[in-house]
Enzyme design. Structure first.
Site, PDB file in Angstrom:
ATOM      1  CG  ASP A 384      35.487  36.897  38.253  1.00 37.33           C
ATOM      2  OD1 ASP A 384      34.885  36.134  39.324  1.00 37.33           O
ATOM      3  OD2 ASP A 384      35.297  35.707  37.519  1.00 37.33           O
ATOM      4  CD  GLU A 433      32.200  31.356  40.043  1.00 40.52           C
ATOM      5  OE1 GLU A 433      32.665  30.097  39.527  1.00 40.52           O
ATOM      6  OE2 GLU A 433      32.379  32.012  40.400  1.00 40.52           O
ATOM      7  CD  GLU A 439      36.234  29.266  36.634  1.00 41.39           C
ATOM      8  OE1 GLU A 439      36.709  29.775  37.725  1.00 41.39           O
ATOM      9  OE2 GLU A 439      34.382  29.668  37.341  1.00 41.39           O
TER      10      GLU A 439
END
Length: 619
Positions: A384, A433, A439
């Site tokens: 991430d 993503e 989210e």
């Protein structure tokens, strides 16, 4: 300089055509005009041809055939044919153009370069005012909306650090993909593909109607031969876009010699319900048990797992007498659930961000960390917080993919750039993503009212170009509520393609659903042998059919705040007239739904505002 102009002028002559003849090009003077079904959809002007005599600037080179297998995606067996042409632009530069039935790809190839920086990009798209378009203002993580607009004159939104504005105050930086409707019913989706080492990804900067392709940086020093990534325009009706594999067609073939260990699947995901990572062993156990109950193959142990205690050879975590990450991994494996774990890339958000950090940046650390993952039984990694599209990030992503493959680890990139074909080259890249997904119910209240329309835009924009980790299917609420129906939420698991499909909601939300819903999730594929567009329009509604084995899943959502009657023209696709199970909206309630265990396929479905449906059909 190359300028692409969208307008409606002449009718093309025969000559430079796609294999089926529907897409064609005319080179005239310093222009390349692109037609689809004899309607102009794209125009390139100011092309610096070195020879345009008798309109023969583009010379046929060869027929290119793509016939390859994927482990996941829109289909497993991809076949496509292109006619390749080239045009001389200078003594050491040629423009290579491929015409596919579903679009156009071109790049610039250089020879005999003296040692120095790579040449400047030459492509500019001109999008006239009034053209319908769905374009995302650029963000580092590609997390934004694709609103319908007809003008470039829009104010910048998003984080102040990522905003870019013209002197007049209009946003002037845009991310891929960019969807245009230059002619009613005919669409062009602009993106790029096949980023290689020594290249950065690009975005679009505009000055009025002129949208320039601008690489994130131009620092590469080269000599001899070099080429740009492919600039891609997927062209046709919405069916052509949704079903297109053009991004992988022009990307490098698989570089892995052994792919037998790569297994797509559905994942129980901890973060959404708590807006927090996974430093609590008991919560991890709960999500492992949910995976067991729903027969899901994977569980994702998200950020902060390094705070559980020391974690073996990988480094020094917090000391204590509690459970460690290895205990959590062992528990998951003992239950037959493969664990995935999260890492901070440590090149983007670092200060104040969760860990573990700085475990992957150096080659020797990366090898040691991934070897530890493999040894203790971790199946994959979620990485991430990257820092944009520059060459460093592109090379780093490829380093991560190659190292992960050596240690039999699946990869999920988050806070990262969009797919540009790596899913073919490195099939252990399962999902990315690069999307404003579920989210965001954790972060701001904005998503509640916009989600349905946004959800109905993604099948025609972001998900066209590659797997999308939206984290779908939430029946309960997180920090901010959702007002899409239960059937809408369930439909997202089929509508959105992702080789790792993360179920976002909490265990008790899924495990209190009717048994038909639990069975559906237990049997939900993440690999599709075939994908077909059924109906829709960006932001309004979307219906897609996907096949796994002998079972078809037909999913649709309503992106509007009004009731919608959705036609289901399935007779050409499905000889079977009966469904095994159907999930439909209950009138006047987004918290209730109708579940039918058998019946005749209807010719149309009534969707409630922000509603949806799923049919499961056995051939």
């Amino acid at each position: 300089m190359v300028v692409c102009v969208l307008s409606s002028l002449a009718v093309p002559a025969k000559g430079v055509v796609s294999p089926d003849g529907r897409l064609s090009i005319v080179a005239k003077g310093k222009e390349i005009i692109v037609f689809y079904d004899q309607q102009q959809v794209l125009q390139l002007t100011d092309v610096p041809f070195s020879n345009t005599r008798k309109g023969k600037a583009l010379r046929f080179v060869r027929t290119v055939t793509d016939n390859y297998l994927m482990l996941a995606g829109k289909r497993l067996h991809c076949q496509n044919v292109a006619r390749e042409y080239e045009a001389s632009l200078s003594q050491n530069c040629r423009m290579v153009v491929r015409l596919y039935n579903d679009g156009l790809a071109f790049r610039y190839e250089y020879t005999n370069l003296l040692q120095g920086k790579v040449p400047d990009e030459q492509t500019v798209y001109r999008i006239p005012e009034g053209t319908r378009r769905w374009m995302q203002q650029w963000t580092e993580a590609y997390e934004g909306f694709f609103p319908l607009i007809t003008t470039y004159q829009v104010k910048p939104t998003g984080r102040p650090s990522e905003r870019s504005a013209s002197p007049e105050g209009w946003n002037n930086r845009w991310g891929y993909p960019a969807l245009l409707e230059p002619v009613d019913g005919i669409f062009v989706l602009l993106s790029e593909a096949n980023i290689e080492r020594g290249q950065s990804a690009s975005c679009l900067y505009n000055d009025g109607e002129r949208f320039r392709v601008v690489p994130a940086e131009n620092k590469t020093v080269v000599s001899g031969s070099w080429h740009t990534p492919w600039r891609v325009a997927i062209i046709g009706q919405l069916r052509n876009l949704v079903e297109s594999t053009l991004i992988t067609d022009v990307s490098e073939p698989c570089r892995l010699t052994d792919v037998s260990w790569i297994k797509p699947g559905v994942v129980s995901w901890i973060y959404w319900a708590y807006n927090h990572g996974s430093n609590d062993y008991e919560i991890i156990r709960k999500y492992v048990d949910m995976a067991v109950a729903l027969r899901l193959p994977y569980v994702l142990i998200d950020a902060e797992w390094d705070e559980m205690g020391g974690y073996g050879q990988a480094g020094k975590g917090r000391e204590g007498d509690g459970k460690t990450i290895e205990d959590a991994v062992n528990y998951a494996n003992s239950k037959g659930v493969r664990p995935l774990i999260w890492y901070n890339s440590s090149v983007g958000w670092i200060d104040g961000a969760p860990g573990p950090k700085f475990r992957l940046n150096k080659a020797e650390d990366r090898e040691r960390e991934f070897a530890w993952c493999e040894r203790i039984g971790v199946a994959g990694v979620k990485i991430d917080f990257f820092s944009g599209d520059n060459q460093m990030n592109m090379d780093y992503c490829m380093d991560l993919l190659e190292c992960a493959a050596r240690h039999h680890l699946l990869v999920n990139f988050h806070g990262a750039t969009i797919p540009r074909g790596w899913q073919r080259t490195y099939p252990n890249l399962m999902t990315t993503e690069g999307v404003y997904g579920a989210e965001w119910y954790n972060n701001v209240p904005t998503f509640t009212d916009k989600a349905a329309c946004h959800n109905a835009t993604l099948p025609f924009t972001r998900n066209v170009i590659g797997p999308m980790d939206y984290t779908p299917c939430t029946f309960s609420d997180s920090q901010h509520p959702h007002i899409t129906t239960h059937a809408h939420e369930l439909a997202l698991t089929v509508l959105y393609e992702s080789a790792l499909q993360h179920l976002a909601d909490k265990p008790e939300s899924y495990l209190t659903q009717p048994k038909e819903v639990q069975t559906f999730l237990s049997q939900l594929p993440s690999v599709w042998e075939e994908t077909r567009f059924v109906g829709g329009y960006p932001g309004e509604y979307a219906v897609i059919a996907r096949r796994c084995g002998n079972t078809w899943y037909v999913a649709g959502i309503n992106g509007s705040d009004s009731e919608r009657v959705v036609e289901l023209p399935l007779s050409h696709l499905l000889p079977q007239k009966h469904f095994r199970v159907a999930f439909l909206d209950q009138k006047d309630s987004y918290l209730l739904w109708k579940i039918q265990t058998a019946g005749m396929l209807p010719e149309r479905v009534v969707c409630q505002p922000r509603g949806g449906f799923v049919f499961v059909i056995n051939e």
